[in-house]
Design a protein around this motif. Sequence first.
Motif, PDB file in Angstrom:
ATOM      1  N   HIS A  17      11.172  45.915  12.526  1.00  0.00           N
ATOM      2  CA  HIS A  17      11.347  44.814  11.570  1.00  0.00           C
ATOM      3  C   HIS A  17      11.958  43.592  12.255  1.00  0.00           C
ATOM      4  O   HIS A  17      11.581  42.446  11.958  1.00  0.00           O
ATOM      5  CB  HIS A  17      12.220  45.260  10.397  1.00  0.00           C
ATOM      6  CG  HIS A  17      11.508  46.143   9.418  1.00  0.00           C
ATOM      7  ND1 HIS A  17      11.290  47.482   9.645  1.00  0.00           N
ATOM      8  CD2 HIS A  17      10.950  45.885   8.207  1.00  0.00           C
ATOM      9  CE1 HIS A  17      10.641  47.997   8.620  1.00  0.00           C
ATOM     10  NE2 HIS A  17      10.424  47.055   7.731  1.00  0.00           N
ATOM     11  N   VAL A  18      12.884  43.834  13.189  1.00  0.00           N
ATOM     12  CA  VAL A  18      13.461  42.720  13.937  1.00  0.00           C
ATOM     13  C   VAL A  18      12.417  42.087  14.845  1.00  0.00           C
ATOM     14  O   VAL A  18      12.316  40.848  14.937  1.00  0.00           O
ATOM     15  CB  VAL A  18      14.686  43.192  14.757  1.00  0.00           C
ATOM     16  CG1 VAL A  18      15.212  42.065  15.639  1.00  0.00           C
ATOM     17  CG2 VAL A  18      15.790  43.693  13.835  1.00  0.00           C
ATOM     18  N   VAL A  19      11.594  42.909  15.506  1.00  0.00           N
ATOM     19  CA  VAL A  19      10.528  42.390  16.369  1.00  0.00           C
ATOM     20  C   VAL A  19       9.571  41.518  15.569  1.00  0.00           C
ATOM     21  O   VAL A  19       9.163  40.432  16.020  1.00  0.00           O
ATOM     22  CB  VAL A  19       9.779  43.547  17.059  1.00  0.00           C
ATOM     23  CG1 VAL A  19       8.494  43.049  17.713  1.00  0.00           C
ATOM     24  CG2 VAL A  19      10.676  44.213  18.107  1.00  0.00           C
ATOM     25  N   ARG A  20       9.205  41.965  14.370  1.00  0.00           N
ATOM     26  CA  ARG A  20       8.304  41.156  13.538  1.00  0.00           C
ATOM     27  C   ARG A  20       8.935  39.813  13.195  1.00  0.00           C
ATOM     28  O   ARG A  20       8.297  38.762  13.314  1.00  0.00           O
ATOM     29  CB  ARG A  20       7.960  41.903  12.249  1.00  0.00           C
ATOM     30  CG  ARG A  20       6.723  41.355  11.540  1.00  0.00           C
ATOM     31  CD  ARG A  20       6.729  41.596  10.054  1.00  0.00           C
ATOM     32  NE  ARG A  20       7.643  40.682   9.386  1.00  0.00           N
ATOM     33  CZ  ARG A  20       8.680  41.056   8.643  1.00  0.00           C
ATOM     34  NH1 ARG A  20       8.957  42.317   8.453  1.00  0.00           N
ATOM     35  NH2 ARG A  20       9.460  40.142   8.094  1.00  0.00           N
ATOM     36  N   GLN A  21      10.208  39.814  12.821  1.00  0.00           N
ATOM     37  CA  GLN A  21      10.869  38.554  12.495  1.00  0.00           C
ATOM     38  C   GLN A  21      11.031  37.668  13.735  1.00  0.00           C
ATOM     39  O   GLN A  21      10.891  36.443  13.652  1.00  0.00           O
ATOM     40  CB  GLN A  21      12.220  38.816  11.834  1.00  0.00           C
ATOM     41  CG  GLN A  21      12.119  39.383  10.423  1.00  0.00           C
ATOM     42  CD  GLN A  21      13.435  39.327   9.654  1.00  0.00           C
ATOM     43  OE1 GLN A  21      14.365  38.619  10.038  1.00  0.00           O
ATOM     44  NE2 GLN A  21      13.520  40.074   8.566  1.00  0.00           N
ATOM     45  N   LEU A  22      11.321  38.275  14.881  1.00  0.00           N
ATOM     46  CA  LEU A  22      11.407  37.499  16.126  1.00  0.00           C
ATOM     47  C   LEU A  22      10.074  36.839  16.450  1.00  0.00           C
ATOM     48  O   LEU A  22      10.013  35.659  16.819  1.00  0.00           O
ATOM     49  CB  LEU A  22      11.829  38.402  17.287  1.00  0.00           C
ATOM     50  CG  LEU A  22      13.285  38.866  17.334  1.00  0.00           C
ATOM     51  CD1 LEU A  22      13.453  39.981  18.351  1.00  0.00           C
ATOM     52  CD2 LEU A  22      14.221  37.699  17.686  1.00  0.00           C
ATOM     53  N   GLY A  23       8.998  37.611  16.326  1.00  0.00           N
ATOM     54  CA  GLY A  23       7.668  37.069  16.594  1.00  0.00           C
ATOM     55  C   GLY A  23       7.319  35.934  15.658  1.00  0.00           C
ATOM     56  O   GLY A  23       6.791  34.893  16.072  1.00  0.00           O
ATOM     57  N   GLU A  24       7.633  36.114  14.394  1.00  0.00           N
ATOM     58  CA  GLU A  24       7.355  35.068  13.406  1.00  0.00           C
ATOM     59  C   GLU A  24       8.185  33.815  13.669  1.00  0.00           C
ATOM     60  O   GLU A  24       7.764  32.702  13.328  1.00  0.00           O
ATOM     61  CB  GLU A  24       7.630  35.607  12.001  1.00  0.00           C
ATOM     62  CG  GLU A  24       6.618  36.670  11.550  1.00  0.00           C
ATOM     63  CD  GLU A  24       7.008  37.348  10.247  1.00  0.00           C
ATOM     64  OE1 GLU A  24       8.154  37.127   9.780  1.00  0.00           O
ATOM     65  OE2 GLU A  24       6.189  38.106   9.711  1.00  0.00           O
ATOM     66  N   ALA A  25       9.359  34.005  14.295  1.00  0.00           N
ATOM     67  CA  ALA A  25      10.230  32.863  14.596  1.00  0.00           C
ATOM     68  C   ALA A  25       9.884  32.200  15.929  1.00  0.00           C
ATOM     69  O   ALA A  25      10.527  31.209  16.310  1.00  0.00           O
ATOM     70  CB  ALA A  25      11.687  33.321  14.614  1.00  0.00           C
ATOM     71  N   GLY A  26       8.885  32.742  16.644  1.00  0.00           N
ATOM     72  CA  GLY A  26       8.422  32.098  17.875  1.00  0.00           C
ATOM     73  C   GLY A  26       9.010  32.626  19.161  1.00  0.00           C
ATOM     74  O   GLY A  26       8.777  32.044  20.226  1.00  0.00           O
ATOM     75  N   TYR A  27       9.753  33.725  19.106  1.00  0.00           N
ATOM     76  CA  TYR A  27      10.302  34.308  20.328  1.00  0.00           C
ATOM     77  C   TYR A  27       9.217  35.073  21.096  1.00  0.00           C
ATOM     78  O   TYR A  27       8.276  35.612  20.506  1.00  0.00           O
ATOM     79  CB  TYR A  27      11.454  35.263  20.008  1.00  0.00           C
ATOM     80  CG  TYR A  27      12.731  34.583  19.591  1.00  0.00           C
ATOM     81  CD1 TYR A  27      13.696  34.218  20.529  1.00  0.00           C
ATOM     82  CD2 TYR A  27      12.983  34.296  18.248  1.00  0.00           C
ATOM     83  CE1 TYR A  27      14.879  33.592  20.137  1.00  0.00           C
ATOM     84  CE2 TYR A  27      14.156  33.672  17.851  1.00  0.00           C
ATOM     85  CZ  TYR A  27      15.091  33.325  18.806  1.00  0.00           C
ATOM     86  OH  TYR A  27      16.254  32.699  18.411  1.00  0.00           O
TER      87      TYR A  27
END
Length: 324
Positions: A17-27
């Motif tokens: 879930h953190v990876v998905r949010q990181l990806g969505e945030a452009g990391y």
Amino acid sequence: MKQKVLVTGGAGYIGSHVVRQLGEAGYDVVVYDNLSTGSPKSVLYGQLIIGDLANQDQLYQVFAQHQFSAVLHFAASLSVPESVEHPLDYYANNTRNTLNLLRCCSVMGVNRFIFSSTAAVYGEVAQNPVTENSPTQPINPYGRSKLMSEWIIQDYAAASSLHYVILRYFNVAGADPNGKIGQLSRKASHLIKAACDTAIARIPKLQIFGDDFPTPDGTGIRDYIHVEDLASAHLDALRYLQKGGESQIFNCGYAKGYSVREVIARVKAISGVDFPVVVTPRRPGDPACVTACADKINQLLDWQPKYNDLDQIVSTTLAWEMQQ
């Protein structure tokens, strides 16, 4: 230029879930996971490298190939009863492997570290809700292995340029509201998942582990936090460190406790299924009641939970389990 971060255990429940949010945030995300409980299909962004933190040679190669600006460390074993039965495995996977990871950070000059810890470090608490300054007296090897990791992180930071955020999780549940990812481990013993599994007849009956605790209805009381809110706390922590924030420890919970029987009642109401429940003896290492004071993370990180509601936690869990 995108910030590149390493996420250990990023194929697991919380990490994904953190990876998905990181990806969505452009990391730019690199996931390092041995897939003992995680799944490749849970990694929706970034690069997945299959590896174990016990393999220091491979770990050094990964650090050498990438210029990480931060490490988010989720990889761990997390069952309290299992830790009581197999304590050495827990100290190896949780404590020693955190040490291995920090050695790589030291050699490769990575000085931002976010650690997935647990409310189990508090043990049987004298007063609820607990604050970050409450005594740490873990009553099981899981909690002790995590607290030892916290000490290692703090000692290394005191001797180096490392800045850390330690997040002490309370009881994590729920799933991505859009149904993309959720809890996949079949070994998971979390109450809300187990109750939802019983409601959809995946398991025949739900066990209550002890109804003789010193609580109003005799069952254990816990603070349940939605995995999406917990994931957003990690992004808030990462931004905080990137802005030069000082090292901190934060509780991640809602400061609201629900008993086992209260949770079961909500799962029955939302699912419409009156599934069978049986009472069995207490499990070793289970405290009676633990709830979080989350004032510090609210104030310092401006963390704003969006799913602070037991029915939302249950509903997203149930929706996810029904599609598996």
